[in-house]
Design a protein around this motif. Structure first.
Motif, PDB file in Angstrom:
ATOM      1  N   LEU B 206      -5.893  31.458 -29.541  1.00  0.00           N
ATOM      2  CA  LEU B 206      -6.386  31.372 -30.912  1.00  0.00           C
ATOM      3  C   LEU B 206      -7.733  30.653 -30.886  1.00  0.00           C
ATOM      4  N   GLU B 207      -8.735  31.403 -30.574  1.00  0.00           N
ATOM      5  CA  GLU B 207     -10.054  30.802 -30.434  1.00  0.00           C
ATOM      6  C   GLU B 207     -10.768  30.769 -31.776  1.00  0.00           C
ATOM      7  N   LEU B 208     -11.124  29.589 -32.191  1.00  0.00           N
ATOM      8  CA  LEU B 208     -11.792  29.453 -33.484  1.00  0.00           C
ATOM      9  C   LEU B 208     -13.275  29.211 -33.240  1.00  0.00           C
ATOM     10  N   LYS B 213     -13.981  33.512 -38.045  1.00  0.00           N
ATOM     11  CA  LYS B 213     -12.605  33.419 -37.558  1.00  0.00           C
ATOM     12  C   LYS B 213     -11.882  32.267 -38.239  1.00  0.00           C
ATOM     13  N   GLN B 214     -12.574  31.149 -38.343  1.00  0.00           N
ATOM     14  CA  GLN B 214     -11.964  29.977 -38.976  1.00  0.00           C
ATOM     15  C   GLN B 214     -11.528  30.313 -40.388  1.00  0.00           C
ATOM     16  N   GLU B 215     -12.425  31.001 -41.085  1.00  0.00           N
ATOM     17  CA  GLU B 215     -12.122  31.375 -42.467  1.00  0.00           C
ATOM     18  C   GLU B 215     -10.943  32.350 -42.507  1.00  0.00           C
ATOM     19  N   LEU B 216     -10.959  33.274 -41.551  1.00  0.00           N
ATOM     20  CA  LEU B 216      -9.932  34.316 -41.513  1.00  0.00           C
ATOM     21  C   LEU B 216      -8.542  33.726 -41.297  1.00  0.00           C
ATOM     22  N   TYR B 217      -8.469  32.744 -40.432  1.00  0.00           N
ATOM     23  CA  TYR B 217      -7.158  32.207 -40.066  1.00  0.00           C
ATOM     24  C   TYR B 217      -6.637  31.166 -41.050  1.00  0.00           C
ATOM     25  N   ARG B 218      -7.541  30.571 -41.808  1.00  0.00           N
ATOM     26  CA  ARG B 218      -7.081  29.535 -42.732  1.00  0.00           C
ATOM     27  C   ARG B 218      -6.345  30.138 -43.913  1.00  0.00           C
ATOM     28  N   SER B 219      -5.198  29.569 -44.231  1.00  0.00           N
ATOM     29  CA  SER B 219      -4.611  29.987 -45.511  1.00  0.00           C
ATOM     30  C   SER B 219      -4.444  28.737 -46.376  1.00  0.00           C
ATOM     31  N   LYS B 220      -3.239  28.404 -46.768  1.00  0.00           N
ATOM     32  CA  LYS B 220      -3.036  27.342 -47.753  1.00  0.00           C
ATOM     33  C   LYS B 220      -3.501  25.962 -47.254  1.00  0.00           C
ATOM     34  N   SER B 239     -10.195  14.881 -42.053  1.00  0.00           N
ATOM     35  CA  SER B 239     -10.102  16.265 -41.567  1.00  0.00           C
ATOM     36  C   SER B 239      -9.115  17.031 -42.436  1.00  0.00           C
ATOM     37  N   LYS B 240      -9.497  18.220 -42.817  1.00  0.00           N
ATOM     38  CA  LYS B 240      -8.632  19.020 -43.691  1.00  0.00           C
ATOM     39  C   LYS B 240      -7.628  19.813 -42.849  1.00  0.00           C
ATOM     40  N   VAL B 241      -6.416  19.917 -43.362  1.00  0.00           N
ATOM     41  CA  VAL B 241      -5.366  20.634 -42.646  1.00  0.00           C
ATOM     42  C   VAL B 241      -4.957  21.873 -43.452  1.00  0.00           C
ATOM     43  N   TYR B 242      -4.959  23.028 -42.778  1.00  0.00           N
ATOM     44  CA  TYR B 242      -4.600  24.293 -43.425  1.00  0.00           C
ATOM     45  C   TYR B 242      -3.470  24.955 -42.649  1.00  0.00           C
ATOM     46  N   GLU B 243      -2.666  25.735 -43.346  1.00  0.00           N
ATOM     47  CA  GLU B 243      -1.700  26.583 -42.652  1.00  0.00           C
ATOM     48  C   GLU B 243      -2.466  27.727 -41.993  1.00  0.00           C
ATOM     49  N   ILE B 244      -1.876  28.293 -40.933  1.00  0.00           N
ATOM     50  CA  ILE B 244      -2.535  29.429 -40.279  1.00  0.00           C
ATOM     51  C   ILE B 244      -2.033  30.711 -40.932  1.00  0.00           C
ATOM     52  N   SER B 245      -2.967  31.521 -41.297  1.00  0.00           N
ATOM     53  CA  SER B 245      -2.647  32.780 -41.959  1.00  0.00           C
ATOM     54  C   SER B 245      -1.710  33.624 -41.096  1.00  0.00           C
ATOM     55  N   GLY B 246      -0.642  34.098 -41.672  1.00  0.00           N
ATOM     56  CA  GLY B 246       0.284  34.977 -40.959  1.00  0.00           C
ATOM     57  C   GLY B 246       1.414  34.261 -40.256  1.00  0.00           C
ATOM     58  N   SER B 257     -12.401  19.328 -39.046  1.00  0.00           N
ATOM     59  CA  SER B 257     -12.987  17.989 -39.170  1.00  0.00           C
ATOM     60  C   SER B 257     -14.144  18.027 -40.170  1.00  0.00           C
ATOM     61  N   PRO B 258     -14.539  16.861 -40.683  1.00  0.00           N
ATOM     62  CA  PRO B 258     -15.599  16.849 -41.700  1.00  0.00           C
ATOM     63  C   PRO B 258     -16.901  17.517 -41.235  1.00  0.00           C
ATOM     64  N   ASP B 259     -17.145  17.532 -39.913  1.00  0.00           N
ATOM     65  CA  ASP B 259     -18.375  18.187 -39.448  1.00  0.00           C
ATOM     66  C   ASP B 259     -18.197  19.701 -39.261  1.00  0.00           C
ATOM     67  N   GLY B 260     -17.042  20.223 -39.637  1.00  0.00           N
ATOM     68  CA  GLY B 260     -16.846  21.669 -39.618  1.00  0.00           C
ATOM     69  C   GLY B 260     -16.159  22.212 -38.382  1.00  0.00           C
ATOM     70  N   GLU B 261     -15.887  21.344 -37.381  1.00  0.00           N
ATOM     71  CA  GLU B 261     -15.198  21.807 -36.168  1.00  0.00           C
ATOM     72  C   GLU B 261     -13.752  22.135 -36.494  1.00  0.00           C
ATOM     73  N   SER B 262     -13.285  23.270 -36.001  1.00  0.00           N
ATOM     74  CA  SER B 262     -11.898  23.664 -36.276  1.00  0.00           C
ATOM     75  C   SER B 262     -11.063  23.648 -35.010  1.00  0.00           C
ATOM     76  N   GLU B 263      -9.802  23.364 -35.189  1.00  0.00           N
ATOM     77  CA  GLU B 263      -8.890  23.388 -34.054  1.00  0.00           C
ATOM     78  C   GLU B 263      -7.518  23.822 -34.551  1.00  0.00           C
ATOM     79  N   ALA B 264      -6.834  24.612 -33.745  1.00  0.00           N
ATOM     80  CA  ALA B 264      -5.491  25.042 -34.143  1.00  0.00           C
ATOM     81  C   ALA B 264      -4.455  24.199 -33.425  1.00  0.00           C
ATOM     82  N   VAL B 265      -3.403  23.865 -34.124  1.00  0.00           N
ATOM     83  CA  VAL B 265      -2.295  23.138 -33.496  1.00  0.00           C
ATOM     84  C   VAL B 265      -1.007  23.897 -33.792  1.00  0.00           C
TER      85      VAL B 265
END
Lengths: 159, 512
Positions: B206-208, B213-220, B239-246, B257-265
């Motif tokens: 899941l490469e962000l 891609k970040q926008e695509l995978y983010r849901s709620k 840092s904002k936490v979102y569910e992964i779409s799907g 993170s506030p600087d826009g870096e995304s990471e999936a967990v």
């Protein structure tokens, strides 16, 4: 609230259907009978309104399946081993096939039973079980493959 | 026929008349008891409503009531609204303002907050502030978790954080109710939710790497990472936490993170999973009783083995009711992802030497023969011409891009040439695995690039090209007669450049 006549009608009409569905999941008669009783209690408690008899039948099957799943998920059930109990008066071939179906993972047993015995379509089964049609198709396909391995013969192709 | 034998066997399972009679009698007796039971239930529900209403009114009039009820009689007097000002300074405007904001966020009338402003003492204010934090903590435990970790925060800080969270929640369309803030903290580079669920960074596919891609995978949106020393070096505060779409809710998150870096967990542990069967563990990632469609094994050399073998994966279902092994070693297997038909994805690890699979912190014994079959499946490769059956007598090729536009090669000679270019170039597919009869499915992270339809003398072929990562494209081949609802019968990989080159080549042929 259901009348006494209504209760009698539901028992007369659906007891055997529900018993078979529960048996396919619980694998023994006494647990299956318990589940049917629970399902009918739910029917009385909820007193749902149905548009058609098919709707009523599907609702009762779904409740029975859910109750069986819940029972199977209890720690108590998982730690107990039920007595082996088959259906009396089965011919050896019937018994062999039934054993093969009951040996399937439970998620497959339900779809096989609903499809081949109750005659529901894949779409109906998906609705009753609350799963996607593709999931049902895949489970049917896998179940038939497993049955083919154990029975050395195809079950039957999808209609 | 076997299904007839099954039917006749089941026909012999009849509900006995005696049992049916007893059952009907029991049901009828029960039906007679229902009205009495319903009357009792209604009375109990009525009493409960009145009690809840009284408590709500008391708390609304004076939020300190509950706190003081646990203390002294003098404090109980405070519950009745009597000010205790003697020898105590007046509450700070900051705390009072925070209180008012919290009330506003919870939808209570403003006068309740202003009443507190004029009547509170500092002692009460502190208690009230604590109470406010607790009330927020009922839905978001961030202040309490921070306190547990030994980090001291001023009440003003805590309150302002709370208010900030409230506004974010309101921004998500939940205004007027208690803020539903998802609070997470990080321990040893793992993300731990307030429910004790442990998440680990996704280091697989899941490469962000792009904003799209970040926008695509983010849901709620579910909340943000709180503050505290233990978070240092991991996810920055805010840092904002979102569910992964799907994915199934709770099985994976994207942390921005506030600087826009995304990471999936992804979920790797839940506190109560010790006695979970394999199916129950899988149930944390997918809907009940769903099945695995695809396994991706992340090999040590960086390659990915995609296992789609239908019979092999069906064997995984045979361990669905298996209990976890006791005292099993964990963390030795090859990292893997299990894909379910509903789009869910589970982080797992296969130890094929030991014959086990690890899921949700538990280890399960694989079915007999499974590891050997999987090893064999991993090594099995086929050329593209083998997979497609080297179609001859090609009469048409249509290429449809993801935007719906299409290029059609109607000239049979040109179409055959295009197909041959697919089949005969050994490098065209690059390194790939063909492991079974199904393709990827349910992967929200893969973007479909386009389709190629080939009409030939033997029927039709449909190839679907899907972007797996920044450089690789997956190919699914589906021929005539594929079972309805089944996924593509074959899977292969090419590079993104090769796909682009082919499109250019095919476009040239279409213009002949």
């Amino acid at each position: 609230m259901h009348s006494a006549e209504d209760v009698q009608r539901v028992v007369d009409t659906y007891a055997s259907t529900l018993l078979r569905t529960a048996f396919s999941l619980m694998k023994n008669r006494s647990d299956a009978e318990d589940m049917v009783q629970e399902a009918l209690l739910k029917y009385m408690e909820k007193a749902p309104e149905f548009e058609t008899p098919q709707h009523e039948r599907a609702w009762l099957i779904r409740v029975t399946v859910n109750l069986c799943r819940n029972r199977q998920n209890t720690a108590w059930f998982r730690k107990t081993v039920p007595l082996d109990e088959s259906i009396p008066a089965l011919e050896s071939e019937e018994s062999h096939v039934l054993e093969a179906v009951l040996a399937l993972p439970k998620k497959y047993r339900t779809v096989i039973h609903l499809y081949y015995y109750e005659g529901y379509s894949v779409a109906d089964i998906a609705q009753i079980l609350g799963r996607k049609q593709n999931t049902i198709l895949s489970q049917m396909s896998r179940a038939r493959n497993l049955l083919k391995q154990s029975l050395k013969e195809e079950f039957d192709e999808l209609r | 026929m076997n299904c007839d034998k099954y039917r006749s066997a089941m026909d012999k399972l009849e509900a006995e008349e005696e049992w049916k009679e007893k059952l009907a009698d029991a049901m009828k007796r029960r039906a007679g008891q229902q009205p009495q039971k319903a009357w009792r239930m209604q009375l109990a529900a009525g009493c409960a409503c009145v009690f809840v209403l009284l408590v709500a009114v008391l708390l609304w009039r004076n939020p300190v009531a509950l706190q003081t009820a646990e203390n002294t009689a003098a404090q109980a007097a405070g519950q009745a609204g009597e000010p205790e000002t003697a020898g105590q300074p007046v509450a700070s405007a900051e705390a009072a303002a925070a209180t008012a904001d919290v009330f506003a966020a919870e939808g209570a009338p403003e006068e309740a907050g202003s009443g507190a402003e004029t009547e509170e003492t500092e002692g009460q204010s502190e208690k009230q502030d604590t109470r406010m934090q607790e009330r927020i903590g009922e839905s978001a435990e961030e202040p309490q978790q921070t306190a547990d970790a030994g980090t001291v925060e001023s009440s003003g800080q805590a309150s302002s954080q709370t208010v900030e969270n409230s506004s974010v929640t309101e921004g998500n369309g939940q205004s007027g109710s208690a803020p539903n803030v998802f609070t997470v903290r990080v321990e040893d580079r793992e993300l731990v939710s307030e429910m004790g669920r442990v998440y680990r960074r996704d280091h697989r596919n899941l490469e962000l790497d792009t904003e799209e891609k970040q926008e695509l995978y983010r849901s709620k949106y579910v909340g943000e990472v709180g503050t505290g020393e233990e978070f240092a070096g991991n996810y920055p505060e805010g840092s904002k936490v979102y569910e992964i779409s799907g994915y199934k809710a709770g099985s994976g998150y994207i942390v921005v993170s506030p600087d826009g870096e995304s990471e999936a967990v992804e979920l790797v542990e839940v506190p109560e999973a010790e006695n979970y069967t394999f199916e129950q563990a899988a149930g944390c990632y997918t809907e009940e009783e769903d099945s695995v469609y695809t396994v991706c094994l992340y090999e040590e050399d960086g390659g990915v083995s995609v296992v789609n073998d239908l019979d092999l994966l069906a064997q995984l279902d045979s361990i669905s009711e298996a209990a976890p092994l006791e005292d099993a070693q964990v963390g030795n297997g090859v990292q893997a992802a299990l894909y379910f038909s509903d789009g869910g994805r589970a982080a797992a690890a296969f130890d094929l030497d030991d014959g086990t699979v690890e899921l949700l912190g538990n280890t399960y014994r694989l079915p007999e023969g499974f590891p050997q079959k999987m090893e064999k499946a991993k090594k099995e490769t086929k050329s593209f011409s083998e997979v497609t059956g080297s179609p001859s007598g090609v009469t048409m090729m249509r290429i449809t891009a993801s935007d719906g536009s299409s290029v059609e090669i109607k000239d049979p000679a040109a179409a055959q040439k295009a197909v041959d270019s697919l089949l005969k170039s050994p490098e065209w597919l690059g390194k790939y695995y063909v492991l079974g009869k199904t393709g990827f499915c349910g992967n929200s992270e893969f973007t479909e690039l386009g389709k190629i339809e080939i009409t030939h003398s033997g029927g039709k072929l449909e190839l679907t090209f899907t972007q797996i990562d920044s450089s690789m494209v997956s190919v699914f081949v589906r021929g005539d007669g594929a079972e309805e609802g089944a996924y593509s019968p074959y899977h292969g990989r090419i590079t993104a450049q090769e796909w682009t080159d082919f499109l250019t080549y095919a476009e040239g042929l279409s213009q002949r």
